[in-house]
Design a protein around this motif. Structure first.
Motif, PDB file in Angstrom:
ATOM      1  N   UNK A  23       0.835  -1.204   0.000  1.00  0.00           N
ATOM      2  CA  UNK A  23       0.000   0.000   0.000  1.00  0.00           C
ATOM      3  C   UNK A  23       0.868   1.252   0.000  1.00  0.00           C
ATOM      4  N   UNK A  24       1.973   1.190   0.740  1.00  0.00           N
ATOM      5  CA  UNK A  24       2.813   2.375   0.886  1.00  0.00           C
ATOM      6  C   UNK A  24       4.250   1.962   1.153  1.00  0.00           C
ATOM      7  N   UNK A  25       5.180   2.752   0.667  1.00  0.00           N
ATOM      8  CA  UNK A  25       6.593   2.594   0.995  1.00  0.00           C
ATOM      9  C   UNK A  25       7.171   3.991   1.166  1.00  0.00           C
ATOM     10  N   UNK A  26       7.992   4.134   2.193  1.00  0.00           N
ATOM     11  CA  UNK A  26       8.629   5.426   2.445  1.00  0.00           C
ATOM     12  C   UNK A  26      10.018   5.174   3.020  1.00  0.00           C
ATOM     13  N   UNK A  27      10.970   6.023   2.645  1.00  0.00           N
ATOM     14  CA  UNK A  27      12.309   5.991   3.233  1.00  0.00           C
ATOM     15  C   UNK A  27      12.489   7.313   3.952  1.00  0.00           C
ATOM     16  N   UNK A  28      12.914   7.236   5.211  1.00  0.00           N
ATOM     17  CA  UNK A  28      13.083   8.439   6.024  1.00  0.00           C
ATOM     18  C   UNK A  28      14.440   8.426   6.709  1.00  0.00           C
ATOM     19  N   UNK A  29      14.851   9.597   7.137  1.00  0.00           N
ATOM     20  CA  UNK A  29      16.102   9.734   7.890  1.00  0.00           C
ATOM     21  C   UNK A  29      15.859   9.432   9.366  1.00  0.00           C
ATOM     22  N   UNK A  30      16.927   9.147  10.080  1.00  0.00           N
ATOM     23  CA  UNK A  30      16.844   8.808  11.502  1.00  0.00           C
ATOM     24  C   UNK A  30      16.905  10.076  12.344  1.00  0.00           C
ATOM     25  N   UNK A  31      15.810  10.846  12.303  1.00  0.00           N
ATOM     26  CA  UNK A  31      15.724  12.067  13.092  1.00  0.00           C
ATOM     27  C   UNK A  31      14.252  12.394  13.337  1.00  0.00           C
ATOM     28  N   UNK A  32      14.007  13.485  14.013  1.00  0.00           N
ATOM     29  CA  UNK A  32      12.628  13.864  14.349  1.00  0.00           C
ATOM     30  C   UNK A  32      11.787  14.090  13.097  1.00  0.00           C
ATOM     31  N   UNK A  33      12.385  14.640  12.064  1.00  0.00           N
ATOM     32  CA  UNK A  33      11.668  14.855  10.810  1.00  0.00           C
ATOM     33  C   UNK A  33      11.239  13.520  10.196  1.00  0.00           C
ATOM     34  N   UNK A  34      12.126  12.534  10.248  1.00  0.00           N
ATOM     35  CA  UNK A  34      11.801  11.205   9.735  1.00  0.00           C
ATOM     36  C   UNK A  34      10.667  10.567  10.508  1.00  0.00           C
ATOM     37  N   UNK A  35      10.669  10.736  11.826  1.00  0.00           N
ATOM     38  CA  UNK A  35       9.585  10.200  12.653  1.00  0.00           C
ATOM     39  C   UNK A  35       8.264  10.849  12.272  1.00  0.00           C
ATOM     40  N   UNK A  36       8.271  12.157  12.081  1.00  0.00           N
ATOM     41  CA  UNK A  36       7.055  12.871  11.671  1.00  0.00           C
ATOM     42  C   UNK A  36       6.546  12.344  10.332  1.00  0.00           C
ATOM     43  N   UNK A  37       7.462  12.095   9.405  1.00  0.00           N
ATOM     44  CA  UNK A  37       7.083  11.557   8.097  1.00  0.00           C
ATOM     45  C   UNK A  37       6.489  10.150   8.219  1.00  0.00           C
ATOM     46  N   UNK A  38       7.073   9.322   9.098  1.00  0.00           N
ATOM     47  CA  UNK A  38       6.542   7.968   9.305  1.00  0.00           C
ATOM     48  C   UNK A  38       5.110   8.015   9.833  1.00  0.00           C
ATOM     49  N   UNK A  39       4.897   8.839  10.843  1.00  0.00           N
ATOM     50  CA  UNK A  39       3.556   8.944  11.426  1.00  0.00           C
ATOM     51  C   UNK A  39       2.556   9.484  10.405  1.00  0.00           C
ATOM     52  N   UNK A  40       2.985  10.446   9.596  1.00  0.00           N
ATOM     53  CA  UNK A  40       2.102  10.995   8.557  1.00  0.00           C
ATOM     54  C   UNK A  40       1.784   9.937   7.505  1.00  0.00           C
ATOM     55  N   UNK A  41       2.769   9.115   7.152  1.00  0.00           N
ATOM     56  CA  UNK A  41       2.540   8.057   6.164  1.00  0.00           C
ATOM     57  C   UNK A  41       1.550   7.022   6.698  1.00  0.00           C
ATOM     58  N   UNK A  42       1.647   6.698   7.975  1.00  0.00           N
ATOM     59  CA  UNK A  42       0.699   5.755   8.572  1.00  0.00           C
ATOM     60  C   UNK A  42      -0.703   6.356   8.606  1.00  0.00           C
ATOM     61  N   UNK A  43      -0.793   7.638   8.932  1.00  0.00           N
ATOM     62  CA  UNK A  43      -2.087   8.326   8.966  1.00  0.00           C
ATOM     63  C   UNK A  43      -2.697   8.394   7.574  1.00  0.00           C
TER      64      UNK A  43
END
Length: 146
Positions: free
Chosen positions: A26-46
């Motif tokens: 359904x979705x794939x995302x690559x993020x960095x290991x920082x607060x911005x990456x965490x925000x992106x992960x949570x947004x992708x799940x939402x």
């Protein structure tokens, strides 16, 4: 519809895949290991499901910024044993090359197929987290022995 996420943990970046109950990506995302990456992960799940807290996230480690951040945000995190993950990998495709994207999808697939056999990690108090990280730092510095 049920969804399952897998997070392939890396030192500098992480790959997350989300699959549905049929195993479709359904979705794939690559993020960095920082607060911005965490925000992106949570947004992708939402973006996948408004009530993102109903999507379990499988990962092979219980430490790090992403795991702590996901747990603090109320996301169910399921820590999977790396040996078991390797067994799943060889069962599904014995000659498959290892890749971050593929491993993220594999982790999600494990939760989809055998989620009942794995439980989300319990939440820890801030004091327990601090003690665990201090112990790990001492162990890495050679001050503690197992």
């Amino acid at each position: 519809m049920n969804y399952y996420a897998g997070l392939d943990w890396g030192e500098s970046h992480h790959d997350m895949a989300v699959v549905n109950a049929d195993g479709q990506l359904i979705s794939h995302i690559r993020v960095t290991d920082d607060a911005s990456g965490l925000t992106q992960l949570l947004a992708a799940l939402t973006a996948v499901k408004r009530s993102r807290r109903s999507i379990p996230v499988g990962i092979e480690t219980s430490r790090g910024l992403m795991v702590a951040g996901l747990r603090k945000a109320g996301q169910p995190v399921v820590v999977l044993n790396p040996t078991q993950v390797a067994n799943y990998r060889s069962r599904l495709a014995p000659q498959r090359k290892k890749s971050d994207r593929g491993d993220a999808r594999l982790l999600a697939h494990i939760l989809r197929v055998d989620g009942d056999a794995h439980r989300p990690a319990p939440t820890s108090s801030p004091q327990a987290c601090a003690l665990r990280e201090a112990t790990r730092a001492h162990r890495q510095a050679g001050l503690l022995h197992r």
